[in-house]
Design a protein around this motif. Structure first.
Motif, PDB file in Angstrom:
ATOM      1  N   ALA A 120       0.836  -1.208   0.000  1.00 49.36           N
ATOM      2  CA  ALA A 120       0.000   0.000   0.000  1.00 49.36           C
ATOM      3  C   ALA A 120       0.866   1.250   0.000  1.00 49.36           C
ATOM      4  CB  ALA A 120      -0.925  -0.001   1.215  1.00 49.36           C
ATOM      5  N   ILE A 121       1.948   1.228   0.774  1.00 49.41           N
ATOM      6  CA  ILE A 121       2.839   2.385   0.877  1.00 49.41           C
ATOM      7  C   ILE A 121       3.584   2.613  -0.437  1.00 49.41           C
ATOM      8  CG2 ILE A 121       4.859   3.309   2.074  1.00 49.41           C
ATOM      9  CD1 ILE A 121       3.896   1.491   4.503  1.00 49.41           C
ATOM     10  N   ARG A 122       4.001   1.520  -1.079  1.00 52.93           N
ATOM     11  CA  ARG A 122       4.685   1.656  -2.376  1.00 52.93           C
ATOM     12  C   ARG A 122       3.727   2.186  -3.443  1.00 52.93           C
ATOM     13  NH1 ARG A 122       7.068  -3.385  -1.053  1.00 52.93           N
ATOM     14  NH2 ARG A 122       5.603  -4.473  -2.442  1.00 52.93           N
ATOM     15  N   THR A 123       2.477   1.781  -3.359  1.00 52.47           N
ATOM     16  CA  THR A 123       1.485   2.191  -4.357  1.00 52.47           C
ATOM     17  C   THR A 123       1.096   3.653  -4.198  1.00 52.47           C
ATOM     18  OG1 THR A 123       0.613  -0.064  -4.354  1.00 52.47           O
ATOM     19  CG2 THR A 123      -0.777   1.618  -5.327  1.00 52.47           C
ATOM     20  N   LYS A 124       1.049   4.110  -2.942  1.00 50.90           N
ATOM     21  CA  LYS A 124       0.640   5.486  -2.651  1.00 50.90           C
ATOM     22  C   LYS A 124       1.664   6.073  -1.680  1.00 50.90           C
ATOM     23  CE  LYS A 124      -3.403   8.010  -0.845  1.00 50.90           C
ATOM     24  NZ  LYS A 124      -4.732   7.822  -0.209  1.00 50.90           N
ATOM     25  N   GLN A 125       2.560   6.885  -2.197  1.00 47.15           N
ATOM     26  CA  GLN A 125       3.730   7.335  -1.443  1.00 47.15           C
ATOM     27  C   GLN A 125       3.386   8.126  -0.181  1.00 47.15           C
ATOM     28  OE1 GLN A 125       7.110   6.656  -2.215  1.00 47.15           O
ATOM     29  NE2 GLN A 125       6.136   5.154  -3.562  1.00 47.15           N
ATOM     30  N   ASP A 126       2.253   8.819  -0.180  1.00 45.05           N
ATOM     31  CA  ASP A 126       1.905   9.671   0.964  1.00 45.05           C
ATOM     32  C   ASP A 126       0.873   9.007   1.880  1.00 45.05           C
ATOM     33  OD1 ASP A 126      -0.237   9.761  -0.751  1.00 45.05           O
ATOM     34  OD2 ASP A 126      -0.577  11.924  -0.565  1.00 45.05           O
ATOM     35  N   PHE A 127       0.811   7.688   1.874  1.00 41.67           N
ATOM     36  CA  PHE A 127      -0.211   6.946   2.613  1.00 41.67           C
ATOM     37  C   PHE A 127       0.253   6.723   4.055  1.00 41.67           C
ATOM     38  CE2 PHE A 127      -3.469   3.285   1.745  1.00 41.67           C
ATOM     39  CZ  PHE A 127      -4.300   3.823   2.699  1.00 41.67           C
ATOM     40  N   SER A 128       0.133   7.755   4.874  1.00 38.02           N
ATOM     41  CA  SER A 128       0.624   7.676   6.260  1.00 38.02           C
ATOM     42  C   SER A 128      -0.172   6.671   7.088  1.00 38.02           C
ATOM     43  CB  SER A 128       0.583   9.051   6.922  1.00 38.02           C
ATOM     44  OG  SER A 128      -0.740   9.541   6.989  1.00 38.02           O
ATOM     45  N   THR A 129      -1.465   6.506   6.815  1.00 38.93           N
ATOM     46  CA  THR A 129      -2.290   5.555   7.564  1.00 38.93           C
ATOM     47  C   THR A 129      -1.762   4.138   7.407  1.00 38.93           C
ATOM     48  OG1 THR A 129      -4.259   6.925   7.352  1.00 38.93           O
ATOM     49  CG2 THR A 129      -4.607   4.596   7.815  1.00 38.93           C
ATOM     50  N   ALA A 130      -1.421   3.757   6.176  1.00 37.80           N
ATOM     51  CA  ALA A 130      -0.879   2.417   5.935  1.00 37.80           C
ATOM     52  C   ALA A 130       0.454   2.241   6.654  1.00 37.80           C
ATOM     53  CB  ALA A 130      -0.721   2.168   4.443  1.00 37.80           C
ATOM     54  N   TYR A 131       1.250   3.311   6.703  1.00 37.37           N
ATOM     55  CA  TYR A 131       2.549   3.226   7.386  1.00 37.37           C
ATOM     56  C   TYR A 131       2.332   3.057   8.892  1.00 37.37           C
ATOM     57  CZ  TYR A 131       7.622   3.641   6.869  1.00 37.37           C
ATOM     58  OH  TYR A 131       8.961   3.370   6.795  1.00 37.37           O
ATOM     59  N   SER A 132       1.383   3.773   9.459  1.00 43.36           N
ATOM     60  CA  SER A 132       1.058   3.592  10.877  1.00 43.36           C
ATOM     61  C   SER A 132       0.596   2.162  11.138  1.00 43.36           C
ATOM     62  CB  SER A 132      -0.029   4.579  11.315  1.00 43.36           C
ATOM     63  OG  SER A 132       0.493   5.872  11.532  1.00 43.36           O
ATOM     64  N   ASN A 133      -0.228   1.618  10.233  1.00 42.43           N
ATOM     65  CA  ASN A 133      -0.685   0.239  10.385  1.00 42.43           C
ATOM     66  C   ASN A 133       0.489  -0.737  10.348  1.00 42.43           C
ATOM     67  OD1 ASN A 133      -3.387   0.905  10.595  1.00 42.43           O
ATOM     68  ND2 ASN A 133      -3.792   0.699   8.407  1.00 42.43           N
ATOM     69  N   LEU A 134       1.459  -0.460   9.483  1.00 38.67           N
ATOM     70  CA  LEU A 134       2.662  -1.292   9.421  1.00 38.67           C
ATOM     71  C   LEU A 134       3.415  -1.255  10.744  1.00 38.67           C
ATOM     72  CD1 LEU A 134       4.908  -2.905   7.956  1.00 38.67           C
ATOM     73  CD2 LEU A 134       5.849  -0.697   7.207  1.00 38.67           C
ATOM     74  N   LEU A 135       3.592  -0.062  11.300  1.00 36.83           N
ATOM     75  CA  LEU A 135       4.332   0.082  12.555  1.00 36.83           C
ATOM     76  C   LEU A 135       3.644  -0.664  13.691  1.00 36.83           C
ATOM     77  CD1 LEU A 135       5.286   3.874  12.333  1.00 36.83           C
ATOM     78  CD2 LEU A 135       6.723   1.895  11.823  1.00 36.83           C
ATOM     79  N   LEU A 136       2.312  -0.580  13.759  1.00 31.85           N
ATOM     80  CA  LEU A 136       1.586  -1.299  14.800  1.00 31.85           C
ATOM     81  C   LEU A 136       1.725  -2.806  14.604  1.00 31.85           C
ATOM     82  CD1 LEU A 136      -0.332  -1.429  17.216  1.00 31.85           C
ATOM     83  CD2 LEU A 136      -2.245  -1.180  15.617  1.00 31.85           C
ATOM     84  N   ALA A 137       1.612  -3.270  13.365  1.00 27.84           N
ATOM     85  CA  ALA A 137       1.745  -4.705  13.089  1.00 27.84           C
ATOM     86  C   ALA A 137       3.109  -5.224  13.518  1.00 27.84           C
ATOM     87  CB  ALA A 137       1.514  -4.972  11.605  1.00 27.84           C
ATOM     88  N   MET A 138       4.131  -4.430  13.327  1.00 24.46           N
ATOM     89  CA  MET A 138       5.485  -4.848  13.696  1.00 24.46           C
ATOM     90  C   MET A 138       5.615  -5.089  15.194  1.00 24.46           C
ATOM     91  SD  MET A 138       7.731  -2.392  11.168  1.00 24.46           S
ATOM     92  CE  MET A 138       9.324  -3.100  11.600  1.00 24.46           C
ATOM     93  N   GLU A 139       4.813  -4.388  15.986  1.00 25.84           N
ATOM     94  CA  GLU A 139       4.848  -4.577  17.438  1.00 25.84           C
ATOM     95  C   GLU A 139       4.361  -5.979  17.835  1.00 25.84           C
ATOM     96  OE1 GLU A 139       6.008  -2.492  19.831  1.00 25.84           O
ATOM     97  OE2 GLU A 139       6.690  -1.204  18.198  1.00 25.84           O
ATOM     98  N   TYR A 140       3.522  -6.587  16.988  1.00 27.22           N
ATOM     99  CA  TYR A 140       3.016  -7.930  17.276  1.00 27.22           C
ATOM    100  C   TYR A 140       3.989  -9.026  16.858  1.00 27.22           C
ATOM    101  CZ  TYR A 140      -1.586  -5.602  17.532  1.00 27.22           C
ATOM    102  OH  TYR A 140      -2.638  -4.793  17.859  1.00 27.22           O
ATOM    103  N   ASN A 141       4.966  -8.677  16.051  1.00 25.15           N
ATOM    104  CA  ASN A 141       5.826  -9.673  15.407  1.00 25.15           C
ATOM    105  C   ASN A 141       7.056  -9.977  16.244  1.00 25.15           C
ATOM    106  OD1 ASN A 141       7.317 -11.240  13.578  1.00 25.15           O
ATOM    107  ND2 ASN A 141       6.498 -10.126  11.828  1.00 25.15           N
ATOM    108  N   ALA A 142       7.149 -11.196  16.730  1.00 28.44           N
ATOM    109  CA  ALA A 142       8.269 -11.597  17.600  1.00 28.44           C
ATOM    110  C   ALA A 142       9.592 -11.671  16.855  1.00 28.44           C
ATOM    111  CB  ALA A 142       7.958 -12.953  18.239  1.00 28.44           C
ATOM    112  N   HIS A 143       9.557 -11.619  15.522  1.00 26.19           N
ATOM    113  CA  HIS A 143      10.778 -11.775  14.740  1.00 26.19           C
ATOM    114  C   HIS A 143      11.536 -10.472  14.545  1.00 26.19           C
ATOM    115  CE1 HIS A 143       8.277 -15.299  13.053  1.00 26.19           C
ATOM    116  NE2 HIS A 143       9.068 -15.745  13.999  1.00 26.19           N
ATOM    117  N   HIS A 144      10.944  -9.338  14.926  1.00 25.40           N
ATOM    118  CA  HIS A 144      11.616  -8.046  14.765  1.00 25.40           C
ATOM    119  C   HIS A 144      12.292  -7.642  16.072  1.00 25.40           C
ATOM    120  CE1 HIS A 144       9.806  -7.710  10.924  1.00 25.40           C
ATOM    121  NE2 HIS A 144       8.606  -7.318  11.321  1.00 25.40           N
ATOM    122  N   ASP A 145      13.551  -7.199  15.983  1.00 28.49           N
ATOM    123  CA  ASP A 145      14.202  -6.704  17.190  1.00 28.49           C
ATOM    124  C   ASP A 145      13.855  -5.225  17.389  1.00 28.49           C
ATOM    125  OD1 ASP A 145      16.306  -4.862  16.063  1.00 28.49           O
ATOM    126  OD2 ASP A 145      16.990  -6.719  15.128  1.00 28.49           O
TER     127      ASP A 145
END
Length: 488
Positions: free
Chosen positions: A65-90
């Motif tokens: 979504a972010i690649r498709t729409k460069q100014d899509f801040s909502t999708a970027y926020s959603n990405l950041l929140l999703a990363m908090e759930y992911n045990a594989h990210h330090d």
């Protein structure tokens, strides 16, 4: 109009809100098939996968979504929140991604920051502004309510900037707590920032971070001289325009997490929040195991928090406690495909279907709390701990086993349990988490003792002491205001 991608996307959003995730997925995919560059559909498909607990797939779609729409801040926020759930990210990787958000969406707005006309008297009455889309029946309301209702009105004037889409009885109650209520729904960040400058807000508090419907880019304009983030989001915002984040010594011990925040950490002396139980909460029930003849473990957390590591730990617990059952309650379990997915996970690990009970969301708060009567022991999620669900469980007499990690999101359970004196239920390894659950599940006398004592323990703890909490919070507000007054 059978080829109108927007219609399929909108139906997908409705189905997502209803928890019909498999149907929502099909409609979003159809929208993308009709229009491959439809960024909103990519984003919504990411939300579907997040709610299905498939976090890696969710991140893929948010990035598309972010690649498709460069100014899509909502999708970027959603990405950041999703990363908090992911045990594989330090933590460092997640921190850098937050910095990338700021560089991409926030930094160019810093030029809008104006000089402040606020009177630099360190002792005067201060204007505090709280910004949230969640002044409604929402977990944030459980923790902001006791703050808004207990502020010292001689020392602080309270403003609420509400971005609530659908107001309810909780909205009305929160509005009654405040002197100044501002409905900012649908108003641009630029206009809201002007309103806040006109209101001469001294300290502006963000209660959403990068969660749904946030106004994080409003804060990039810095309409108040001091800006704080709190409650709604467990990580940094990434914005240098936000000065402080409120935590405590349990969630963020000195030296452990400071390097992963752009904000300066304010550590409250007890807990970083204060819990307000429902006024019409049901009474604590008898221990279910005395009637059922078996131990029932349970979790009511958002399904996105149920990581693969959580399912593995829960399987090991069920195997070690003979005839024990597991009750999982989540909005995502409205979807049959998600239910089948959960049953399949346990089935492949050798756990009989009859030992798993799956429940979906209910509209009545009292009915929701009554469901805790079916549970003997609560199991926290990791690496993203529960907050409201842990408080609810303990209020209903249920001890909760938590696993403490090395980030704020993974140490909330430690904070909550430490503040009511239940350090014995805090694990630091997966093995210890399983061991503590198994040992507790084998000791009915200890469980009965918890059932009898927990509500009173909460009543007598810093976790529900709103008077002490607001004194600590206001003291912090006053100190950082004094610091600003002394600055050039």
């Amino acid at each position: 109009a059978p080829n109108l991608a927007m219609s399929y996307n909108n139906i997908g959003v409705i189905l997502l809100e209803k928890g019909k995730l498999d149907e929502a997925k099909k409609y979003c995919q159809k929208a993308i098939e009709l229009n491959p560059t439809f960024a909103d559909a990519h984003n919504n498909l990411g939300c579907v996968f997040k709610d299905k607990g498939q976090i890696d797939e969710a991140e893929i779609w948010f990035r598309r979504a972010i690649r498709t729409k460069q100014d899509f801040s909502t999708a970027y926020s959603n990405l950041l929140l999703a990363m908090e759930y992911n045990a594989h990210h330090d933590p460092q990787f997640i921190y850098i991604e937050h910095l990338n958000f700021s560089k991409r969406f926030a930094e160019h707005l810093y030029s809008a920051i104006c000089a402040y006309k606020n009177d630099r008297d360190p002792n005067r009455k201060l204007k505090i502004g709280y910004v949230s889309p969640d002044f409604k029946r929402h977990p944030v309301a459980c923790f902001i309510g006791p703050v808004l209702s207990n502020h010292n009105r001689e020392r602080f004037e309270v403003f609420c900037y509400s971005d609530v889409l659908i107001e309810d009885e909780v909205t009305k109650r929160i509005e009654a707590y405040t002197e100044q209520w501002r409905n900012i729904l649908g108003i641009s960040d630029e206009k809201v920032a002007e309103l806040m400058r006109t209101d001469e807000i001294d300290l502006l508090v963000d209660l959403a971070g990068h969660t749904a419907n946030n106004r994080i880019l409003l804060f990039a304009r810095k309409p108040a001289p001091i800006q704080i983030t709190w409650i709604g989001y467990p990580a940094t915002t990434g914005l240098s325009a936000i000065d402080y984040k409120i935590v405590d010594m349990y969630t963020d011990p000195a030296g452990m997490t400071d390097q992963f925040y752009t904000e300066k950490l304010i550590r409250l002396p007890h807990c970083f929040l204060c819990y307000l139980p429902e006024s019409d909460s049901p009474e604590v029930s008898e221990l279910p195991a005395l009637t059922t003849g078996y131990i029932t473990f349970g979790s009511f957390n958002a399904f996105a928090k149920l990581s693969p590591e959580v399912f593995t730990a829960w399987t090991n617990i069920l195997k070690a406690v003979p005839n024990s059952h597991l009750l999982i309650k989540s909005k995502s379990l409205s979807d049959k495909m998600v239910c089948d997915y959960v049953i399949d996970i346990f089935n492949k690990k050798g756990i009989d279907r009859k030992r798993i009970e799956l429940l979906s969301w209910v509209s009545s708060t009292r009915e929701h709390l009554n469901t805790y009567h079916k549970i003997d022991i609560g199991l926290d999620t990791f690496p993203y701990n529960g907050t409201t669900t842990t408080c609810e469980a303990m209020w209903m007499g249920i001890p909760v086993i938590t696993l403490a990690g090395n980030t704020h999101a993974s140490r909330v359970g430690l904070s909550l349990l430490s503040n009511i004196g239940l350090q014995e239920l805090i694990a630091t390894t997966n093995e210890e988490y399983v061991e503590k659950a198994v040992n507790l599940g084998s000791d009915l006398e200890r469980l009965q003792s918890f059932r009898n004592r927990l509500r009173n323990m909460m009543k007598n703890s810093p976790l529900t002491n709103s008077k002490q909490f607001i004194e600590d919070l206001e003291l912090c507000y006053r100190k950082i205001w004094e610091t600003w007054c002394k600055s050039i």
